[in-house]
Design a protein around this motif. Structure first.
Motif, PDB file in Angstrom:
ATOM      1  N   HIS A   1       0.818  -1.222   0.000  1.00  0.00           N
ATOM      2  CA  HIS A   1       0.000   0.000   0.000  1.00  0.00           C
ATOM      3  C   HIS A   1       0.842   1.259   0.000  1.00  0.00           C
ATOM      4  CE1 HIS A   1      -4.086  -1.528   0.250  1.00  0.00           C
ATOM      5  NE2 HIS A   1      -3.546  -2.556   0.885  1.00  0.00           N
ATOM      6  N   HIS A   2       0.535   2.133  -0.940  1.00  0.00           N
ATOM      7  CA  HIS A   2       1.059   3.493  -1.008  1.00  0.00           C
ATOM      8  C   HIS A   2      -0.006   4.361  -0.329  1.00  0.00           C
ATOM      9  CE1 HIS A   2       3.117   6.765  -3.444  1.00  0.00           C
ATOM     10  NE2 HIS A   2       1.982   7.371  -3.133  1.00  0.00           N
TER      11      HIS A   2
ATOM     12  N   LYS B   1      -5.371   9.298 -10.730  1.00  0.00           N
ATOM     13  CA  LYS B   1      -4.159   9.531  -9.928  1.00  0.00           C
ATOM     14  C   LYS B   1      -3.652   8.211  -9.336  1.00  0.00           C
ATOM     15  CE  LYS B   1      -4.014  14.079 -10.161  1.00  0.00           C
ATOM     16  NZ  LYS B   1      -3.019  14.699 -11.044  1.00  0.00           N
ATOM     17  N   GLY B   2      -4.593   7.329  -8.968  1.00  0.00           N
ATOM     18  CA  GLY B   2      -4.215   6.028  -8.412  1.00  0.00           C
ATOM     19  C   GLY B   2      -3.501   5.190  -9.462  1.00  0.00           C
ATOM     20  N   ALA B   3      -4.052   5.157 -10.669  1.00  0.00           N
ATOM     21  CA  ALA B   3      -3.438   4.371 -11.751  1.00  0.00           C
ATOM     22  C   ALA B   3      -2.040   4.898 -12.064  1.00  0.00           C
ATOM     23  CB  ALA B   3      -4.323   4.407 -12.987  1.00  0.00           C
ATOM     24  N   GLU B   4      -1.889   6.220 -12.047  1.00  0.00           N
ATOM     25  CA  GLU B   4      -0.585   6.841 -12.324  1.00  0.00           C
ATOM     26  C   GLU B   4       0.489   6.305 -11.354  1.00  0.00           C
ATOM     27  OE1 GLU B   4       0.083  11.301 -11.939  1.00  0.00           O
ATOM     28  OE2 GLU B   4      -1.433  11.137 -13.527  1.00  0.00           O
TER      29      GLU B   4
ATOM     30  N   TYR C   1       1.080   2.309 -11.638  1.00  0.00           N
ATOM     31  CA  TYR C   1       1.873   1.886 -12.800  1.00  0.00           C
ATOM     32  C   TYR C   1       3.209   2.636 -12.905  1.00  0.00           C
ATOM     33  CZ  TYR C   1      -2.079  -0.846 -14.469  1.00  0.00           C
ATOM     34  OH  TYR C   1      -3.070  -1.787 -14.579  1.00  0.00           O
ATOM     35  N   SER C   2       3.528   3.473 -11.908  1.00  0.00           N
ATOM     36  CA  SER C   2       4.764   4.260 -12.001  1.00  0.00           C
ATOM     37  C   SER C   2       5.995   3.378 -11.772  1.00  0.00           C
ATOM     38  CB  SER C   2       4.752   5.383 -10.955  1.00  0.00           C
ATOM     39  OG  SER C   2       4.891   4.808  -9.669  1.00  0.00           O
ATOM     40  N   ASP C   3       7.166   3.910 -12.103  1.00  0.00           N
ATOM     41  CA  ASP C   3       8.421   3.168 -11.913  1.00  0.00           C
ATOM     42  C   ASP C   3       8.654   2.818 -10.445  1.00  0.00           C
ATOM     43  OD1 ASP C   3       8.877   3.294 -14.543  1.00  0.00           O
ATOM     44  OD2 ASP C   3      10.290   4.986 -14.469  1.00  0.00           O
ATOM     45  N   LEU C   4       8.030   3.568  -9.559  1.00  0.00           N
ATOM     46  CA  LEU C   4       8.169   3.335  -8.122  1.00  0.00           C
ATOM     47  C   LEU C   4       7.837   1.889  -7.765  1.00  0.00           C
ATOM     48  CD1 LEU C   4       8.804   5.273  -5.803  1.00  0.00           C
ATOM     49  CD2 LEU C   4       6.358   5.806  -5.649  1.00  0.00           C
ATOM     50  N   TYR C   5       6.815   1.305  -8.419  1.00  0.00           N
ATOM     51  CA  TYR C   5       6.349  -0.026  -8.039  1.00  0.00           C
ATOM     52  C   TYR C   5       6.547  -1.087  -9.115  1.00  0.00           C
ATOM     53  CZ  TYR C   5       4.737   2.600  -4.136  1.00  0.00           C
ATOM     54  OH  TYR C   5       4.722   3.416  -3.045  1.00  0.00           O
TER      55      TYR C   5
ATOM     56  N   ARG D   1      -5.145  -2.329  -7.096  1.00  0.00           N
ATOM     57  CA  ARG D   1      -4.545  -3.067  -8.215  1.00  0.00           C
ATOM     58  C   ARG D   1      -5.331  -4.372  -8.363  1.00  0.00           C
ATOM     59  NH1 ARG D   1       0.908  -6.378  -6.153  1.00  0.00           N
ATOM     60  NH2 ARG D   1      -0.255  -7.391  -4.515  1.00  0.00           N
ATOM     61  N   GLY D   2      -5.401  -4.867  -9.585  1.00  0.00           N
ATOM     62  CA  GLY D   2      -6.135  -6.121  -9.815  1.00  0.00           C
ATOM     63  C   GLY D   2      -7.615  -5.896 -10.051  1.00  0.00           C
TER      64      GLY D   2
END
Ligand SMILES: N[C@@H](CCC[C@H](N)C(=O)O)C(=O)O
Length: 260
Positions: free
Chosen positions: A139-140, A155-158, A161-165, A190-191
């Protein structure tokens, strides 16, 4: 094939429940699971959960997201599975069960709500504008202004899917504080790849993150989610959060048979 199912929801996070104690369910059929969860072509749910036999505990929880893939722990799903196990007479008021993140203990309380012990948290990443932790699922957690009008899906999808995760991704929680021990949150899962009305591991992560950030000193935290109210309590032992409990309603919606 005809499948008997029950539908449950916990603060609006909804699940198809299947009694798989006789091992009939095709567990690798991703398309079937996705279709059963589809809100137009199937039963409709954020996830699907199998109740299975386990040699050491009352039952095993196997959780799939609505995209058809098996995933990590689901807090609301775990609470709903306890209610399902009680309806099937697998348990009475107390349960021990095994899930992907280990052993869980749960109690059916007098008012029918379910209290579920969650995994201990011993690692919390604190950054300037977010916290990351794993409460059985990743969880972020980030605080925002104007939560009501926040664009959670985009904003959640961003962030997910970011490089962070990277490829595994993360669930993303947007939070605002209401009072010292009271927060509101909205979660991108996610999912499901959308906002859900509630996320139990997300509420747990939010309560611990707010404590770790010093936003509250409380060890019993009230959380408003889009589909209702949850409570999270914990003990802080050094750097670890132990005795973590997630409490809230878990409600039977309907049952039926579907031909696939
Ligand atoms: N709704 C859940 C979380 C389910 C797992 C999540 N979508 C993931 O894949 O990490 C909850 O109540 O905890």
């Amino acid at each position: 094939m005809k499948i008997h199912f029950a539908k449950y929801q916990g603060t609006g996070n909804d699940f198809v429940m299947i009694d798989n104690r006789n091992d009939f369910f095709p567990k690798n059929d991703t398309l079937l699971i996705k279709k059963l969860c589809d809100r137009r072509f199937g039963i409709g749910a954020d996830g699907l959960i199998l109740l299975e036999n386990d040699a050491e505990t009352d039952f095993r929880m196997v959780y799939y997201n609505s995209d058809g893939n098996e995933s990590s722990m689901c807090g609301n799903g775990g609470r709903c599975l306890v209610a399902f196990a009680k309806k099937l007479h697998v348990i009475q008021q107390e349960a021990d069960f095994i899930a992907t993140d280990g052993l869980h203990h749960a109690s059916v309380l007098e008012d029918g709500t379910i209290s579920l012990q969650m995994k201990e948290v011993d690692f919390i990443k604190k950054e300037a504008d977010y916290v990351f932790l794993n409460t059985g699922s990743p969880h972020h957690v980030t605080m925002v202004n104007d939560l009501k009008n926040y664009d959670v899906k985009n904003k959640g999808a961003e962030i997910r899917y970011s490089d962070l995760y990277g490829k595994p991704g993360s669930n993303v929680n947007f939070v605002s504080q209401i009072a010292d021990n009271h927060f509101a949150l909205r979660t991108y899962e996610r999912g499901v790849e959308d906002e859900t009305l509630s996320c139990g591991t997300g509420a747990t992560a939010t309560a611990i993150a707010m404590h770790a950030l010093g936003k509250t000193q409380a060890h019993h935290i009230f959380l408003d989610v889009e589909g209702g109210k949850l409570e999270v309590s914990f003990v802080k032992e050094g750097d670890r959060y132990t005795h973590v409990f997630l409490k809230g309603p878990a409600t039977f919606v309907f049952e039926g048979e579907i031909t696939c």
